[in-house]
Design an enzyme around this catalytic site. Sequence first.
Site: not given
Length: 259
Positions: A113, A221, A223
């Site tokens: 990001c 994202h 994660e």
Amino acid sequence: MSRPVVGIIGNSYLLNDQYPAHAGGTMNSEAISCVSGCMPLLVPADPRFLSVEELLTHCDGFLLTGGRPNVHPEHYGEAATDAHGEFDRARDAITLPLVRACVESGQPFLGICRGFQEVNVAMGGSLYPEIRDLPGRDNHRMPPDGTLEEKFALRHVVSFKESGVFQRLMGSQKVMTNTLHGQGVKEPGARVVVDGHAPDGTPEAIYIEDAPGFTLSVQWHPEWDAANDPVSRPLFEAFGDAVRAWADGRKTQAVLKSA
């Protein structure tokens, strides 16, 4: 055996409107520890406290995280406006030269990001302040309401170049991702290869051409639920492999120097 160290770039925050803090999302540490198999180390990204040279010495790789503050537009020759949002100039002062140093040396990094945008700016590229204001573009911002599961839900397809780096890694030319960003790549920087796009044409996956190390970066994202997501897991696993290879090379060089 000790695990290689991944420096997780933190962001500056003001807690309760008065207490300054450096912070990083727990899901970043979880992805690095549980999927990449490395030791996460939160970095207070501020040149008052550390230098790029120290980071390169003590860390084997870097996770350039997302965050609410944006890269200051002065770094790509534009004046700041209200549309550019909040900034973290101290982080800019660390991450932009850090990216360039890693590209030169081959030390691995993974950009997410804001980190994706930092990589582009570090290489001389520019950013749009607000994607949703552009003709024909979608709103890529995080939904304002809902649970974390709803905010990080898969929202659009990312299409990779046929036989490109990301397709080979993911085993597919099209994947589903979340989207939680306002800004995006305008002009790619020198050697920045845009390898994946959202349906509206927004760049979503990049790497640095002819770089000696791992430089993959994504606008979404990964994660979130990295251990279970079929797109996130191979990305963090590949990054972990790159970090271990770098750490093993360090050990080999140390042995040779002492012999």
